[in-house]
Design a protein around this motif. Structure first.
Motif, PDB file in Angstrom:
ATOM      1  N   ILE A  21      -7.691  17.065 -49.348  1.00 29.89           N
ATOM      2  CA  ILE A  21      -7.833  17.963 -48.204  1.00 29.89           C
ATOM      3  C   ILE A  21      -7.838  17.117 -46.933  1.00 29.89           C
ATOM      4  O   ILE A  21      -8.571  16.123 -46.853  1.00 29.89           O
ATOM      5  CB  ILE A  21      -9.166  18.749 -48.313  1.00 29.89           C
ATOM      6  N   SER A  22      -7.028  17.512 -45.968  1.00 28.81           N
ATOM      7  CA  SER A  22      -7.007  16.772 -44.691  1.00 28.81           C
ATOM      8  C   SER A  22      -8.114  17.296 -43.795  1.00 28.81           C
ATOM      9  O   SER A  22      -8.281  18.509 -43.661  1.00 28.81           O
ATOM     10  CB  SER A  22      -5.680  16.973 -43.962  1.00 28.81           C
ATOM     11  N   ILE A  23      -8.837  16.382 -43.203  1.00 30.61           N
ATOM     12  CA  ILE A  23      -9.894  16.738 -42.248  1.00 30.61           C
ATOM     13  C   ILE A  23      -9.499  16.077 -40.926  1.00 30.61           C
ATOM     14  O   ILE A  23      -9.253  14.865 -40.905  1.00 30.61           O
ATOM     15  CB  ILE A  23     -11.270  16.175 -42.721  1.00 30.61           C
ATOM     16  N   LEU A  26     -10.721  12.546 -39.943  1.00 24.92           N
ATOM     17  CA  LEU A  26     -10.616  11.429 -40.895  1.00 24.92           C
ATOM     18  C   LEU A  26      -9.176  10.942 -41.031  1.00 24.92           C
ATOM     19  O   LEU A  26      -8.240  11.741 -40.977  1.00 24.92           O
ATOM     20  CB  LEU A  26     -11.117  11.847 -42.286  1.00 24.92           C
ATOM     21  N   ARG A  27      -9.030   9.635 -41.253  1.00 23.36           N
ATOM     22  CA  ARG A  27      -7.678   9.069 -41.420  1.00 23.36           C
ATOM     23  C   ARG A  27      -7.079   9.472 -42.765  1.00 23.36           C
ATOM     24  O   ARG A  27      -5.896   9.744 -42.870  1.00 23.36           O
ATOM     25  CB  ARG A  27      -7.746   7.545 -41.355  1.00 23.36           C
ATOM     26  N   ASN A  28      -7.918   9.487 -43.798  1.00 27.65           N
ATOM     27  CA  ASN A  28      -7.415   9.791 -45.147  1.00 27.65           C
ATOM     28  C   ASN A  28      -7.961  11.115 -45.659  1.00 27.65           C
ATOM     29  O   ASN A  28      -9.000  11.579 -45.209  1.00 27.65           O
ATOM     30  CB  ASN A  28      -7.834   8.684 -46.117  1.00 27.65           C
ATOM     31  N   THR A  40     -14.594  23.624 -44.039  1.00 31.86           N
ATOM     32  CA  THR A  40     -13.327  24.335 -43.837  1.00 31.86           C
ATOM     33  C   THR A  40     -13.120  24.621 -42.350  1.00 31.86           C
ATOM     34  O   THR A  40     -12.070  25.087 -41.953  1.00 31.86           O
ATOM     35  CB  THR A  40     -13.326  25.674 -44.603  1.00 31.86           C
ATOM     36  N   ARG A  41     -14.159  24.373 -41.564  1.00 35.52           N
ATOM     37  CA  ARG A  41     -14.010  24.427 -40.102  1.00 35.52           C
ATOM     38  C   ARG A  41     -14.558  23.116 -39.560  1.00 35.52           C
ATOM     39  O   ARG A  41     -15.377  22.471 -40.209  1.00 35.52           O
ATOM     40  CB  ARG A  41     -14.754  25.643 -39.558  1.00 35.52           C
TER      41      ARG A  41
END
Ligand SMILES: C[S@@+](CC[C@H](N)C(=O)[O-])C[C@H]1O[C@@H](n2cnc3c(N)ncnc32)[C@H](O)[C@@H]1O
Length: 248
Positions: A21-23, A26-28, A40-41
């Protein structure tokens, strides 16, 4: 035999774990295990990131209580913290993050412990972070419920233990929301209560940000969403101000 809804839940969890999941902060990607809370938000994470950008204190160690999928610990590492001690009462959170880090450099920077609140970390640290559950408990808790609902004693226990762990000059950072108030779950606000009655910490600054609805597809029962704010509370030890005033 499992009900279909549980199969769907397992399938979603597997997809999130496998694909990641992309946040935004965060880079990864993160790869949360089944039953692990992940955001999720992101408004609260943006508030924390902006605060970290301007943070001037020492970056030797921090404690992340309730690490979940690891996002706050990863943010602190990205901002130059050398070591984060992180706990969670949910074993899936700990196993999932440990597996994700493997034997990489990251695994030496984030030390995980399956434990309540501070676990065995008794040493003082310059930064303590906690994104606690945001709603009061109304039923018996199990599994991922612990990420969402807080017990009667959680905040009292947390602040009592935080008091002995926060180093002189250190910051206690809590993420919270007005979700309980706007959904009429309670009028109580555990952080405001602590500041008014706890005599343990004082407020340095509170940041707030309004929250965008999670998805335009889920409009049902979500009229209160437009009123939702997330909060970043920065607290310090009262002794630090007393010392500062004495020296000036
Ligand atoms: C709202 S989630 C936040 C997770 C993550 N830090 C984040 O910001 O996305 C709260 C987390 O605290 C954990 N938790 C709840 N009570 C706890 C306790 N007494 N001690 C340690 N962790 C706890 C939950 O299992 C959950 O992972």
């Amino acid at each position: 035999m499992l009900p279909f809804t549980q199969i769907q839940g397992l399938n979603s969890a597997w997809q999130w774990y496998k694909n990641g999941i992309s946040i935004p902060v965060l880079r990864n990607k993160i790869h949360p295990y089944y039953g692990t809370y992940f955001p999720t938000r992101f408004e609260h994470l943006i508030l924390f990131d902006n605060w970290l950008k301007h943070y001037k204190g020492s970056k030797k160690t921090a404690i992340d209580v309730g690490v979940g999928c690891g996002v706050l610990s990863l943010q602190m590492i990205q901002h130059g913290f050398q070591k984060v001690f992180a706990t969670d009462t949910n074993p899936n959170a700990i196993v999932g993050l440990a597996k994700h880090m493997g034997t990489t450099k990251l695994s030496r920077k984030i030390e995980l412990s399956h434990a309540d609140l501070f676990g065995n970390y008794t040493k003082q640290t310059e930064l303590i972070v906690f994104n606690p559950p945001w709603l009061p408990k109304t039923h018996e808790l199990n599994g991922i419920d612990d990420a969402i609902y807080y017990s009667d004693t959680l905040f009292e226990d947390f602040f009592t233990q935080a008091k002995t762990r926060l180093a002189p000059g250190g910051k206690l950072v809590l993420i919270f929301s007005n979700l309980a108030q706007i959904t009429n779950a309670t009028t109580a606000h555990p952080i405001e209560y602590e500041l008014a009655h706890g005599n343990r910490f004082q407020l340095e600054k509170k940041y707030t940000k309004s929250v965008k609805p999670a998805s335009s597809k889920t409009k049902r029962d979500q009229h209160w969403r437009s009123l939702e704010n997330v909060e970043l509370w920065i607290m310090t030890r009262p002794e630090d101000t007393a010392l500062h005033n004495q020296n000036n």
